[in-house]
Write an enzyme that holds these catalytic residues in place. Structure first.
Site, PDB file in Angstrom:
ATOM      1  N   GLU A 200       0.805  -1.104  -0.032  1.00  0.00           N
ATOM      2  CA  GLU A 200       0.030  -0.040  -0.098  1.00  0.00           C
ATOM      3  C   GLU A 200       0.746   1.437  -0.087  1.00  0.00           C
ATOM      4  O   GLU A 200       2.056   1.532   0.396  1.00  0.00           O
ATOM      5  CB  GLU A 200      -0.773   0.051   1.329  1.00  0.00           C
ATOM      6  CG  GLU A 200      -1.966  -1.158   1.313  1.00  0.00           C
ATOM      7  CD  GLU A 200      -2.890  -0.827   2.723  1.00  0.00           C
ATOM      8  OE1 GLU A 200      -3.694  -1.462   2.616  1.00  0.00           O
ATOM      9  OE2 GLU A 200      -2.386  -0.132   3.562  1.00  0.00           O
ATOM     10  N   ILE A 203       0.557   6.168   4.235  1.00  0.00           N
ATOM     11  CA  ILE A 203       0.003   7.348   4.500  1.00  0.00           C
ATOM     12  C   ILE A 203       0.657   8.037   5.862  1.00  0.00           C
ATOM     13  O   ILE A 203       0.458   7.290   6.775  1.00  0.00           O
ATOM     14  CB  ILE A 203      -1.721   7.090   4.931  1.00  0.00           C
ATOM     15  CG1 ILE A 203      -2.337   6.209   4.117  1.00  0.00           C
ATOM     16  CG2 ILE A 203      -2.324   8.536   5.002  1.00  0.00           C
ATOM     17  CD1 ILE A 203      -2.554   6.872   2.620  1.00  0.00           C
ATOM     18  N   HIS A 208      -6.883   7.364  12.896  1.00  0.00           N
ATOM     19  CA  HIS A 208      -7.690   6.137  12.920  1.00  0.00           C
ATOM     20  C   HIS A 208      -9.133   6.502  13.271  1.00  0.00           C
ATOM     21  O   HIS A 208      -9.323   6.791  14.430  1.00  0.00           O
ATOM     22  CB  HIS A 208      -7.048   5.224  13.792  1.00  0.00           C
ATOM     23  CG  HIS A 208      -7.723   3.834  13.997  1.00  0.00           C
ATOM     24  ND1 HIS A 208      -7.029   2.622  13.980  1.00  0.00           N
ATOM     25  CD2 HIS A 208      -9.090   3.660  14.291  1.00  0.00           C
ATOM     26  CE1 HIS A 208      -8.074   1.525  14.355  1.00  0.00           C
ATOM     27  NE2 HIS A 208      -9.188   2.447  14.498  1.00  0.00           N
ATOM     28  N   ASN A 290     -13.363  -5.238  11.701  1.00  0.00           N
ATOM     29  CA  ASN A 290     -13.347  -5.928  12.785  1.00  0.00           C
ATOM     30  C   ASN A 290     -14.689  -6.756  13.116  1.00  0.00           C
ATOM     31  O   ASN A 290     -15.533  -6.011  12.927  1.00  0.00           O
ATOM     32  CB  ASN A 290     -12.620  -5.427  14.038  1.00  0.00           C
ATOM     33  CG  ASN A 290     -11.440  -4.714  13.958  1.00  0.00           C
ATOM     34  OD1 ASN A 290     -10.612  -5.126  13.241  1.00  0.00           O
ATOM     35  ND2 ASN A 290     -11.263  -3.581  14.033  1.00  0.00           N
ATOM     36  N   ARG A 292     -16.147  -7.991  15.270  1.00  0.00           N
ATOM     37  CA  ARG A 292     -16.289  -8.496  16.838  1.00  0.00           C
ATOM     38  C   ARG A 292     -16.729  -7.298  17.561  1.00  0.00           C
ATOM     39  O   ARG A 292     -16.641  -6.126  16.966  1.00  0.00           O
ATOM     40  CB  ARG A 292     -15.087  -8.841  17.323  1.00  0.00           C
ATOM     41  CG  ARG A 292     -14.092  -7.961  17.503  1.00  0.00           C
ATOM     42  CD  ARG A 292     -12.644  -8.188  18.045  1.00  0.00           C
ATOM     43  NE  ARG A 292     -12.116  -7.044  18.245  1.00  0.00           N
ATOM     44  CZ  ARG A 292     -11.261  -6.633  17.429  1.00  0.00           C
ATOM     45  NH1 ARG A 292     -11.018  -7.239  16.314  1.00  0.00           N
ATOM     46  NH2 ARG A 292     -10.355  -5.692  17.670  1.00  0.00           N
ATOM     47  N   VAL A 295     -13.179  -3.474  22.223  1.00  0.00           N
ATOM     48  CA  VAL A 295     -12.968  -3.128  23.590  1.00  0.00           C
ATOM     49  C   VAL A 295     -13.680  -1.440  23.733  1.00  0.00           C
ATOM     50  O   VAL A 295     -14.076  -1.637  24.733  1.00  0.00           O
ATOM     51  CB  VAL A 295     -11.337  -2.937  23.832  1.00  0.00           C
ATOM     52  CG1 VAL A 295     -11.203  -2.137  25.345  1.00  0.00           C
ATOM     53  CG2 VAL A 295     -10.873  -4.231  23.772  1.00  0.00           C
TER      54      VAL A 295
END
Ligand code: MV4
Length: 447
Positions: A200, A203, A208, A290, A292, A295
């Site tokens: 990739e 960046i 995030h 993800n 799931r 957290v």
């Protein structure tokens, strides 16, 4: 609706799931390793089954033991929490073949999103912006060099079986790229049993930003807001907040639409997270999905009032999600700190031991998710996170102040913790001004 749910996890997330079940009138089964006999999730569950010795590989990761526990207690569903078997497609398949509902996405989607380069291909087909790079795994170094020439250096090599930063290597020149490729392939084979790597464009200083997704079995897919998880250390998230201070309403709408498009394209069911990288020009790119509960889910719960675990259980039981996308209301700001039993003075080395004092903060907008209590022994066998401190307030400034007060009130003795690190973050001008990039901890705090 389910009568009885087995929680195939431990620690604070096991407690979190037990609490949701209790409010729904669903009986609970805790599984525990010998060293977790005195853990709170065992005490608060209606029933409990010892599934093996302390090591996770002999207990929380042992599929036959967990399935046997579900069968002897006649549980009709299993909630995997996060970590352990939460993104193990084979486990989800075993549950299905034993007629036990798996509270999570289908095995197909878990497997598809678990292969990071296949996930990218899937999202590109769905029209979700992806980071320029190779079309799937790179065949050899010549192909990698050609792609790198096209997209421009620096580039990053990632493992298809990786994720969460594992097996990543950045290369600034063609010579470095050849070396990075070899190292990444060797590491990927050793760590994930899959040597495939993809390329990739790197960046620089990204943020995030991830979107919490909820999909039901009636083809409805919603996003219930974003979380900014830019403050990480060695790819471990330390602080998460919602809304993201880097995202304005226009960008939020665009990213939310892309997240829904991506999740809908795979027929996503249950809770999941679409992770994006946001660059300094407000361009965003799909990073990973993800499959799931995360957290940091309480951050979203505090600003939306939605109980994500209850929604997961309702979805798995076949219920139609009751809310509508436009009716989801976001109020105020929430920030979460992960309190780990680690020593910031010793390079965050785990600091297991017995808790000799444990005094919790409190007051309006302060939530603590923890399984720890005075006298509890933190085991070196499991994750070092001992508590999540989540704070909600009307504005980001007020939230930061409330978090600072809560951190000052939080007393944990007997082990070292990351509380001093968090206190430094919230005192920093950069955090207040939200001038945050993924190298924040290294560049601002560890100088
Ligand atoms: C990147 C990147 C820059 N460019 N990919 C880190 C964990 C995994 N989710 C992917 N990660 C990154 N991928 C490209 N093409 C920078 C990171 C990264 C990062 C991303 C988000 C939050 C914190 C991070 C810390 C280090 C590296």
């Amino acid at each position: 609706m389910f009568r009885k749910i087995l929680i195939a996890n431990r620690g604070e997330i096991a407690l979190r799931i037990i609490r949701a079940c209790r409010e729904m009138g669903i009986r609970t089964v805790a599984v525990y390793s010998k060293s977790d006999r005195d853990s709170l999730h065992v005490r608060y569950a209606d029933e409990d089954v010892c599934i093996g010795p302390e090591a996770s590989s002999d207990s929380y990761l042992r599929i036959p033991s967990i399935i046997s526990a579900a069968e002897i207690t006649d549980a009709d569903a299993i909630h995997p929490g996060y970590g352990f078997l939460a993104e193990n497609a084979h486990f989800a398949e075993v549950c299905k073949s034993c007629n036990i509902a798996f509270i999570g996405p289908s095995p197909r989607v878990i497997r598809l999103m678990g292969d990071k380069s296949k996930a990218k291909k899937t999202m590109r087909k769905a029209g979700v912006p992806i980071i320029p790079g190779s079309e799937g795994p790179v065949k050899d170094k010549d192909e990698a060099l050609a792609i790198a020439e096209k997209i421009g250096y620096p580039v990053i090599v990632k493992a298809s079986g990786g994720g969460g930063g594992r097996g990543m290597r950045v290369a600034h020149t063609n010579v470095r790229l050849v070396n990075a490729l070899m190292m990444a392939q060797t590491e990927a084979e050793a760590s994930f049993g899959n040597p495939e790597v993809y390329l990739e464009k790197y960046i620089e200083q990204p943020r995030h930003v991830e979107f919490q997704m909820l999909g039901d079995k009636h083809k409805q897919v919603f996003q219930i807001g974003e979380r900014d998880c830019t403050i990480q250390r060695r790819y471990q998230k330390l602080i998460e907040e919602s809304p993201s201070p880097a995202v304005n309403d226009k960008l939020r709408r665009k990213m939310g639409e892309a997240a829904i498009k991506g999740a809908r394209s795979v027929g996503y069911e249950n809770a999941g997270t679409m992770e994006f990288l946001l660059d300094k020009d407000d361009k965003f790119y799909f990073m990973e999905m993800n499959t799931r509960l995360q957290v940091e889910h309480p951050v979203t719960e505090m600003v939306t009032g939605i109980d994500i675990v209850k929604e997961q259980i309702r979805i798995a039981a076949g219920e139609k999600l009751s809310f509508k996308q436009d009716a989801i209301r976001f109020e105020g700001v929430a920030i979460e700190c992960r309190i780990n039993a680690e020593d910031p003075e010793k390079n965050f080395m785990p600091s297991p031991g017995t808790i000799t004092a444990f005094n919790l903060p409190g007051g309006p907008g302060v939530r603590i998710d923890t399984h720890v209590y005075q006298g509890f022994s933190i085991s070196p066998y499991y994750d070092s996170m001992i508590a999540k401190l989540i704070v909600h307030a009307q504005t980001r400034k007020e939230c930061i102040m409330r978090m600072q007060h809560a951190l000052d009130e939080f007393v944990i003795e007997g082990v070292k913790t990351t509380i001093p690190l968090h206190q430094k973050v919230f005192q920093s001008e950069e955090f207040m001004r939200a001038k945050l990039y993924t190298d924040f901890v290294e560049s601002v705090l560890e100088k």
